[in-house]
Design an enzyme around this catalytic site. Structure first.
Site, mmCIF file in Angstrom:
data_model
loop_
_atom_site.group_PDB
_atom_site.id
_atom_site.type_symbol
_atom_site.label_atom_id
_atom_site.label_comp_id
_atom_site.label_asym_id
_atom_site.label_seq_id
_atom_site.Cartn_x
_atom_site.Cartn_y
_atom_site.Cartn_z
ATOM 1 N N ASP A 228 120.633 32.829 46.608
ATOM 2 C CA ASP A 228 120.427 31.423 46.920
ATOM 3 C C ASP A 228 121.787 30.754 47.106
ATOM 4 O O ASP A 228 122.836 31.344 46.838
ATOM 5 C CB ASP A 228 119.661 30.764 45.772
ATOM 6 C CG ASP A 228 119.076 29.407 46.141
ATOM 7 O OD1 ASP A 228 118.979 29.100 47.345
ATOM 8 O OD2 ASP A 228 118.715 28.653 45.216
ATOM 9 N N GLU B 200 124.730 29.251 51.894
ATOM 10 C CA GLU B 200 125.052 28.712 53.221
ATOM 11 C C GLU B 200 126.545 28.831 53.577
ATOM 12 O O GLU B 200 126.832 28.987 54.776
ATOM 13 C CB GLU B 200 124.601 27.254 53.323
ATOM 14 C CG GLU B 200 123.100 27.061 53.324
ATOM 15 C CD GLU B 200 122.480 27.281 51.955
ATOM 16 O OE1 GLU B 200 121.317 27.746 51.893
ATOM 17 O OE2 GLU B 200 123.142 27.023 50.935
ATOM 18 N N ASP C 64 114.034 24.061 50.417
ATOM 19 C CA ASP C 64 113.584 23.047 49.456
ATOM 20 C C ASP C 64 112.681 22.017 50.118
ATOM 21 O O ASP C 64 113.119 20.933 50.517
ATOM 22 C CB ASP C 64 114.792 22.356 48.826
ATOM 23 C CG ASP C 64 115.631 23.322 47.995
ATOM 24 O OD1 ASP C 64 115.124 24.393 47.646
ATOM 25 O OD2 ASP C 64 116.807 22.989 47.709
#
Length: 1020
Positions: free
Chosen positions: A349, A352, A429
């Site tokens: 997670d 990015e 999300d």
């Protein structure tokens, strides 16, 4: 047409020439695509490609009839661009992980991977992943695809006629694919970029996640609740709070002090575990990951060539430079000891990468990645969009090194075109709103149309409060996601399936049971995707690419080619042409159920369904229900793939593919043929049950192990009566074909046995009533039954056998629920005996009951099912007694006031002469009408059964004097299951015999006495 296109292209080029700096180009091609290069192209600035797995072999020039050619130019801002004029009336798709409509005409997105909570940044035009890919479908169904092979920040602008790629980096090449169908174009895309590897079977099960389960005891409680409540599930996830101070590859000494023990517990209860690993490494001397990374010079550098420091969950962090081979190897090695804790999968997670105090929520574009192994040194502007892609490549490699005999599972929030070969994904999300639920469908479809077949959304919504209605709708929809995970954040209401009360728990249970019954079909689709690149979830226009009415359909979707799914909230759905028949997967009414999506099976298809199981640990493809939707000329086809579900033996031939065909057989029958078409997996005998869709629903045959099955066209399988469990099936149910059981004798005909309804030797019982005449070894009786209440049952059968005795067993949907029941020598076929056994746990729903004679022979008078725990009334209406005819139990009463179950303290254990009972006394009037539950634990397994206490103010009538004494029941017959006992106001009642009735209505003022040693049971 070509002249018109050429004329329009010339006009566009003239406009570009006078507005921008037009760049000359060259082109190369092979049989699959054409590669176009601007003349100022420098391959060191964009290659090696991250999208293309292996650099293709091409020849100079393009085919003579080629239409699509990009124009390269530098726009007025000095940005390198490519423009394709695609003609009019083209429908555009793809562009990866995006918000908005499935059809991408007149949209603009930015390819710059962004931690975008609730998709609020830039109006959702840039999310967590980058896919520089566009798919176009022309009115005639032919299609094309375009890759802008460039990792630098880029925008994609699509109009009704053009595609424009504009890069923040150097000139880039463009690849163009042509195909006769969109499916063919996707196959060409994944042949070039990559196909997924076959995941472990458990990854297709249900996943339960929460940010966060704060301790291992909470995880154990969640796992126990799934198993206790018979809610199928396979995986529980650990978010960052399992770590020590958010330091990756560590464990909290208080919340998770013993990860191996936790994982052993989960494995023993048929769960897998997935644990999060983020890229941000806490800047802390003495923390082993930081020390190792610093020693190896493994960190991304700032523009001053010092390790870049940014803030994430642990505080100040450094970040691995995954462009360096040495860093990837080091990162992979960290998983060896991590996975040794019994961990099954990994969740990457925040990759990015997300940086809380960085520009735009990430690193500065001027940061330096050192490269190596063919990757040149470059700025973060070049490597930002592939940071997550390189991370999951290294993670996957490390997991495979740590567990070389197991298939890896990695989930990644960030990725890049082609990165699906390393990790599954989800849509990030989202929020608990209807809009986000509906948006999940086009988002997952678009990912599939961009090469990523294994994706899903956070079911029930990550942020915000989920309402009960939304919970039910989203759990029901998630059944059909390729990746099915329920996930929510801290501070929101809990989303485990039991948290919204019994009614919605049942909605979730049915959704989960649908998922697990579909596993043979889903696993087959996943295996096909690993070989041909097709998505699992597919847009409706895949059913007919020439039907323009399907091009913008984004609420309904296809699962594979054969199933069409329409959520209950969908409106204005255009169905594809042809015949699509609704099917029920677990007994729910697919059309009229308020939550479960309607499922249609395409005419001419055969759908393989498995058993209802609680975990993929129990999965087997050797017993399949084949649901048939007859097509043209009453024909249908289908297939199923199976292997061990784990490991790599399938790569060496240890798998099995079976093809199924149905054709007319004579004038009054159908014939189904099952043929092995691939693989060498040795299995036990395969068993099939055929369900043929008719105007009156699905009609099922008996189970058979034959590979050639004759199906009478006019048969009504198992008779017209559906029996109820709990309840008794009497011999006189067999007195005619209309009511009757199906009787099977394998010796009746030479091939496949023979099915006959009714007329199976009904005779009068010497004690009254009827019995079924002689059933011998290898024969069976079959019924359709409906299990009304879940639980463990006592099974009573009234039987007489030959002197030699014998053995039989009872099956429900092909599962042996009784074990082998031995028949002793009775001394004659009319010397009746009652045999009692305890069944396995039975779940709610319509099922097929089969009584199978394994040896010897018997006469059968009745077979009766009664719940082990029965609600009983004693000592007045303000008490319950649970009568449990099994020793060694522990009990706990609970009450549900609409907000979930809580324990009741005023309960006590009581042991009688024959049964253990639990008495719950002094029920306050405020609880009348509430749901009560008695949890019964036996041999470490907990069962529960719900009861409702209904108390009224006044009644009329008197005590029904027709109560039957159990000592005088004839042929073991229970009292009338519809008998209601009504006690009038002021009428005292004394129970002096064992009584069992269906329901009781009682005024609380009435004196109600049960004499010592007697039972008054309310049977469900």
């Amino acid at each position: 047409m070509k002249k018109i296109l050429a004329f329009r292209l010339c006009l566009i080029l003239i406009c570009i020439f006078f507005t921008y700096n037009l760049v000359a180009q060259s082109s190369y091609s092979n049989d699959s695509f054409v590669v176009f290069y601007p003349n100022n192209y420098d391959p060191t600035q964009t290659q090696p490609s991250f999208a293309i797995q292996n650099e293709p072999v091409v020849q100079p020039g393009i085919p003579a009839n080629w239409i699509l050619t990009p124009s390269f130019y530098v726009n007025s801002s000095g940005q390198n661009s490519a423009l394709l004029y695609c003609g009019s009336k083209v429908d555009f798709y793809g562009t990866g992980e995006v918000t908005g409509n499935l059809r991408r005409n007149n949209t603009s997105i930015t390819l710059w991977n962004t931690d975008n909570y609730n998709y609020t940044a830039d109006s959702g035009k840039q999310l967590y992943q980058s896919h520089p890919w566009v798919l176009g479908v022309r009115p005639d169904g032919t299609a094309f695809g375009v890759i802008a092979d460039n990792t630098w920040e880029m925008t994609i602008n699509i109009t009704d006629t053009t595609i424009a790629f504009t890069s923040q980096g150097p000139p880039f090449r463009v690849l163009v694919f042509e195909g006769t169908t969109p499916q063919q174009v996707l196959q060409k895309l994944t042949a070039l970029t990559a196909k997924i590897s076959l995941p472990p079977l458990w990854a297709l099960g249900y996943h339960q996640c929460r940010y966060s389960y704060m301790s291992d005891s909470e995880v154990r409680a969640v796992a126990d609740s799934f198993r206790k409540n018979q809610l199928p599930a396979d995986v529980i996830w650990m978010d960052i709070d399992y770590m020590n101070q958010y330091e990756v590859f560590t464990f909290s000494p208080t919340g998770y002090p013993n990860p191996p023990a936790l994982n052993s517990f989960l494995h023993a209860n048929k769960f897998k575990s997935v644990w999060m690993i983020d890229p941000g490494i806490k800047q802390l001397a003495g923390y082993f990951v930081y020390d190792q990374g610093t020693s190896g010079n493994n960190w991304v550098q700032s523009n001053t060539l010092t390790p870049y420091v940014g803030t994430v969950w642990p505080g100040n962090c450094v970040f691995p430079d995954f462009t360096m081979p040495a860093t990837r190897n080091w990162w992979s090695g960290l998983y060896t000891s991590f996975m040794a804790n019994g961990i099954d999968g990994v969740w990457n997670d925040m990759n990015e990468p997300s940086v809380f105090n960085g520009p735009g929520g990430t690193m500065p574009t001027t940061n330096i990645h050192m490269g190596g192994g063919g990757l040149p040194e470059g700025t973060h502007l070049r490597y930002h969009n592939v940071f997550g892609r390189l991370m999951v490549e290294a993670s996957r490699a490390g997991i495979m090194q740590a567990n070389p005999t197991k298939r890896p599972f990695v989930l990644s929030r960030s990725n890049y075109l082609g990165g699906h070969q390393y990790a599954a994904t989800w849509t990030g999300d989202n929020a608990a709103t209807t809009a986000f639920m509906q948006l999940s469908v086009p988002m997952i479809l678009t990912l599939g149309l961009s090469g990523q077949p294994f994706s899903g959304a956070d079911v029930t919504g990550y942020s915000g409060t989920c309402t009960p209605t939304l919970f039910g709708q989203w759990m029901a929809l998630g059944t059909f996601y390729p990746f099915y995970r329920n996930h929510s954040e801290k501070g929101t209401n809990r989303r485990e399936p039991w948290t919204f009360g019994p009614a919605l728990e049942q909605v979730a249970r049915e959704a989960l049971q649908r998922r697990y019954r579909l596993l043979p079909y889903l696993y087959t689709l996943m295996q096909e995707s690993s070989t041909d690149g097709m998505p699992i979830m597919r847009p409706l226009f895949f059913a007919d690419q020439t039907d323009l009415n399907l091009r913008n359909q984004q609420q309904a979707f296809l699962l594979g080619d054969d199933l069409l799914v329409i959520p209950k909230w969908a409106t204005n759905v255009n169905m594809p042409s042809g015949t699509w028949n609704s099917v029920s997967l677990v007994g729910v009414d697919s059309v009229n159920d308020p939550y479960q999506p309607t499922v249609y099976l395409k005419a001419g298809s055969i759908l393989p369904l498995g058993q209802i199981i609680q975990s993929t640990v129990d999965y087997g493809a050797d017993s399949l229900t084949l649901v048939v939707s007859l097509g043209k000329n009453d024909q249908a086809t289908g297939s199923v793939y199976s292997d061990s579900g784990e490991g790599y033996s399938y790569q060496n031939g240890q798998y099995l593919t079976r093809a199924f065909t149905i054709n007319p057989y004579g004038n009054d029958s159908l014939i189904l043929t099952a043929t092995v078409t691939g693989g060498q997996l040795s299995t036990t005998t395969n068993r099939y049950r055929i369900g043929v869709i008719t105007a009156n629903g699905i009609t099922y045959t008996n189970w058979t192990s034959n590979n050639v099955i004759i199906i009478p066209r006019s048969f009504t399988a198992y008779g017209g009566i559906i029996r109820t469990i709990p309840g008794k099936i009497d011999a006189d149910d067999y007195d005619s074909g209309a009511n009757g059981v199906t009787y099977y004798s394998p010796s009746a005909v030479n091939q496949g046995g023979q099915y006959r309804t009714g007329g199976v030797g009904i005779a009068a019982c010497s004690e009254g009533g009827y019995y079924v005449g002689w059933i011998t070894s290898g024969e069976w009786l079959t019924y359709t039954v409906n299990v009304e209440y879940p639980g463990t049952y006592t099974l009573q059968a009234r039987i007489a056998s030959y002197n030699a005795g014998g053995a039989f067993h009872v099956e429900l949907d092909g599962v042996n629920i009784s074990g082998e029941i031995n028949l002793p020598n009775t001394g004659g076929i009319q010397n009746w005996q009652t045999i009692t056994v305890t069944t396995s746990y039975l779940t709610i729903g319509q099922k097929v009951l089969r009584i199978v004679m394994d040896a010897g022979g018997f006469n059968l008078e009745y077979i009766n099912f009664a719940l082990l725990s029965q609600a009983s009334c004693s000592n007045g209406a303000t008490s319950f007694v649970a009568a449990i005819p099994v020793t060694g139990n522990t009990y706990q009463w609970q009450v549900n006031n609409g907000s979930g179950y809580t324990n009741i303290n005023n309960s006590q254990n009581y042991s009688g002469a024959y049964t253990d009972t639990l008495i719950f006394t002094n029920i306050p009037s405020s609880m009348y009408g509430y749901l009560f539950r008695c949890e019964i634990t036996n041999a470490g397994i907990t069962y529960s059964q719900e009861y409702t206490l209904q108390i009224a103010n006044t009644w009329t009538g008197a005590v029904n004097s027709a109560w039957e004494n159990t000592n005088n029941w004839s042929c073991g017959e229970l009292p009338d299951s519809n008998t209601d006992v009504i006690i009038d106001l002021g009428t005292p009642v004394i129970v002096n015999s064992d009584v069992s009735i269906r329901s009781l209505q009682l005024n609380p003022a009435v004196q109600f006495t049960i004499n010592s040693g007697k039972q008054f049971n309310i049977l469900h």
